[in-house]
Design an enzyme around this catalytic site. Structure first.
Site, mmCIF file in Angstrom:
data_model
loop_
_atom_site.group_PDB
_atom_site.id
_atom_site.type_symbol
_atom_site.label_atom_id
_atom_site.label_comp_id
_atom_site.label_asym_id
_atom_site.label_seq_id
_atom_site.Cartn_x
_atom_site.Cartn_y
_atom_site.Cartn_z
ATOM 1 N N SER A 173 0.843 -1.261 -0.046
ATOM 2 C CA SER A 173 -0.109 -0.027 -0.074
ATOM 3 C C SER A 173 0.874 1.156 -0.109
ATOM 4 O O SER A 173 0.448 2.250 -0.450
ATOM 5 C CB SER A 173 -0.937 -0.050 1.041
ATOM 6 O OG SER A 173 -0.279 -0.197 2.382
ATOM 7 N N HIS A 201 -5.595 -3.288 -2.567
ATOM 8 C CA HIS A 201 -5.171 -2.567 -3.875
ATOM 9 C C HIS A 201 -5.012 -3.273 -5.206
ATOM 10 O O HIS A 201 -4.698 -2.633 -6.180
ATOM 11 C CB HIS A 201 -3.883 -1.627 -3.474
ATOM 12 C CG HIS A 201 -3.835 -0.931 -2.225
ATOM 13 N ND1 HIS A 201 -4.516 0.154 -2.297
ATOM 14 C CD2 HIS A 201 -3.322 -1.080 -1.010
ATOM 15 C CE1 HIS A 201 -4.606 0.993 -0.907
ATOM 16 N NE2 HIS A 201 -3.866 -0.011 -0.263
ATOM 17 N N LYS A 233 -11.949 0.569 -1.713
ATOM 18 C CA LYS A 233 -11.099 1.281 -2.640
ATOM 19 C C LYS A 233 -11.543 1.016 -4.140
ATOM 20 O O LYS A 233 -12.377 1.821 -4.523
ATOM 21 C CB LYS A 233 -9.788 0.513 -2.556
ATOM 22 C CG LYS A 233 -9.244 0.760 -1.085
ATOM 23 C CD LYS A 233 -8.154 -0.009 -0.413
ATOM 24 C CE LYS A 233 -7.639 0.808 0.904
ATOM 25 N NZ LYS A 233 -7.086 -0.071 1.639
HETATM 26 C C1 LIG Z 1 -7.300 -0.480 3.209
HETATM 27 C C2 LIG Z 1 -6.515 -1.735 3.422
HETATM 28 C C3 LIG Z 1 -6.922 -2.358 4.379
HETATM 29 C C4 LIG Z 1 -8.220 -2.194 5.450
HETATM 30 O O1 LIG Z 1 -9.391 -2.167 4.441
HETATM 31 P P1 LIG Z 1 -10.566 -1.178 5.208
HETATM 32 O O2 LIG Z 1 -11.778 -1.796 4.347
HETATM 33 O O3 LIG Z 1 -10.328 0.319 4.863
HETATM 34 O O4 LIG Z 1 -10.502 -1.319 6.470
HETATM 35 C C5 LIG Z 1 -6.256 -3.612 4.474
HETATM 36 N N1 LIG Z 1 -5.185 -4.004 3.873
HETATM 37 C C6 LIG Z 1 -4.700 -3.203 2.857
HETATM 38 C C7 LIG Z 1 -3.507 -3.618 2.298
HETATM 39 C C8 LIG Z 1 -5.410 -1.933 2.796
HETATM 40 O O5 LIG Z 1 -4.708 -1.145 1.999
#
Ligand SMILES: *Cc1c(COP(=O)(O)O)cnc(C)c1O
Length: 381
Positions: A173, A201, A233
């Site tokens: 990320s 992602h 996302k």
């Molecule tokens: C954003 C993210 C999460 C968490 O997801 P949410 O639905 O925002 O709680 C978990 N793992 C990674 C790699 C992320 O980028």
């Protein structure tokens, strides 16, 4: 009692103070933030679905049909036909026997780790929720060097026999680089380990129809491969899911505390996610456009001699190093009306502060060019 004020002031002096901006418009490249119009390069809305009219309409129709609150946990009376249809659509999408919705990706990771016993092997740069999952589960945590399969192999071979789980981000990320999924699966097999891939992602962005990093590598979840995907996302809505074997999903329903002891997300949000999933599958032009924008940015950044990192994904960090310098650059961009966050320790290692640019299919080429111009003038002076 601990003196909170002193600690906060120290944090500010160290350039590590975090504060929030207040947006007055939807998640789009052009945004009104803190009373000012700006151009944003800091969302994870990779496909431009967060404010898509069809997704908004599905949410509205969903609220008409189901109301707002789900009113209970999934295991009590909160699980509706909308949640269930979304689980089936997600399982079909990623080619898994089953999928289980969670309220957030953070909770999904905690849930999987708490439900599966054994030793945990994690990439050093994994997302905080995977590391926190290890803490909460109380399992022995072994961290291997970033993307280093030899290091992982050594550590697996040295560990005592017993249950094990290897967990990795699919797309990292803060770096935008990719897990070696095929090698991870092979190591998991050889060492009788589960593999959990957190594709927050990658889902929607990579693989055919946006099926994600596993699909890109020709792997489907099931048996010993577990996929965690998020809906907040690229899918532009909210929530997350775990996909895997029938037995895994049933085990999570029985034992994942972050599933059992929380209110189900609103059914209307599940309806919105179904609409977003349809757009994700059908509108391949969004991924093509995103790739074209990424290519345009990298070519331009190379010409300007900007400190690009090895990323082919919508996450395009520029490695600055010094924390204060990264913060100053982010502020200078903001003065020019462009939002690019500075990512600082402890989110990234000391001395590896960076500007984290992220792209969406909703960006226009001219906006990428404007970003490049601004970066050129603030970084090169
Ligand atoms: C954003 C993210 C999460 C968490 O997801 P949410 O639905 O925002 O709680 C978990 N793992 C990674 C790699 C992320 O980028």
């Amino acid at each position: 009692m601990k003196d909170l004020r002193t600690a906060l002031e120290q944090r500010r002096r160290d350039g590590l103070y975090r504060s929030r901006r207040i947006a007055a418009s939807p998640q789009l490249p052009g945004r009104r933030i803190d009373g000012r119009d700006c151009l944003s390069f800091c969302s994870n809305d990779y496909l431009g679905l967060a404010a898509h009219p069809q997704v908004v309409a599905a949410l509205q129709a969903g609220a008409q049909r189901w109301g707002v609150g789900s009113g209970a946990a999934h295991l009590l009376a909160g699980h509706t036909a909308a949640h269930h249809a979304l689980e089936e659509a997600l399982a079909d999408f990623v080619g898994a026997p089953r999928a289980l919705l969670f309220s957030t990706g953070y909770m999904a990771n905690l849930g999987v780790m708490a439900a599966l016993p054994g030793r945990l092997f994690q990439d050093r740069l994994n997302h905080a929720s995977l590391l926190d999952g290890a803490r909460i589960s109380g399992a022995r945590l072994v961290r291997y060097a970033h993307l280093d399969m030899q290091d992982l192999q050594r550590r697996l071979a040295a560990a005592p026999a017993g249950e094990r789980l290897i967990a990795s981000d699919g797309v990292f990320s803060m770096d935008g680089d990719l897990a070696p999924v095929v090698e991870l699966q092979a190591l998991a097999r050889t060492h009788a380990a589960w593999l959990l891939l957190d594709d927050a992602h990658g889902l929607g962005v990579r693989g055919e129809q946006g099926r994600g990093s596993l699909a890109q590598a020709g792997i489907t979840p099931g048996n010993d491969v577990i996929l965690m995907g998020t809906l907040g996302k690229a899918l532009g809505t909210f929530g997350a899911f775990v996909a895997g074997s029938e037995d895994l999903i049933e085990t999570l329903i029985q034992q994942a505390r972050s599933y059992v002891y929380t209110t189900a997300p609103p059914a209307a949000v599940a309806e919105a996610a179904l609409a977003a999933l349809r757009l994700c599958r059908e509108e391949g032009w969004r991924r093509e456009r995103l790739q074209a924008l990424i290519g345009r940015f990298r070519t331009g950044a190379e010409q300007l001699g900007l400190p690009l990192m090895a990323s082919a994904t919508p996450i395009q960090p520029l490695l600055i190093g010094d924390t204060g310098a990264a913060t100053r650059l982010s502020e200078a961009l903001e003065d020019a009306g462009i939002l690019v966050p500075a990512i600082r320790p402890p989110t990234v290692p000391e001395g590896a502060a960076r500007l984290r640019v992220s792209f969406s299919a909703a960006h226009e080429e001219a906006q990428v060019d404007r970003l490049l111009d601004a970066l050129g003038s603030v970084i090169k002076g």
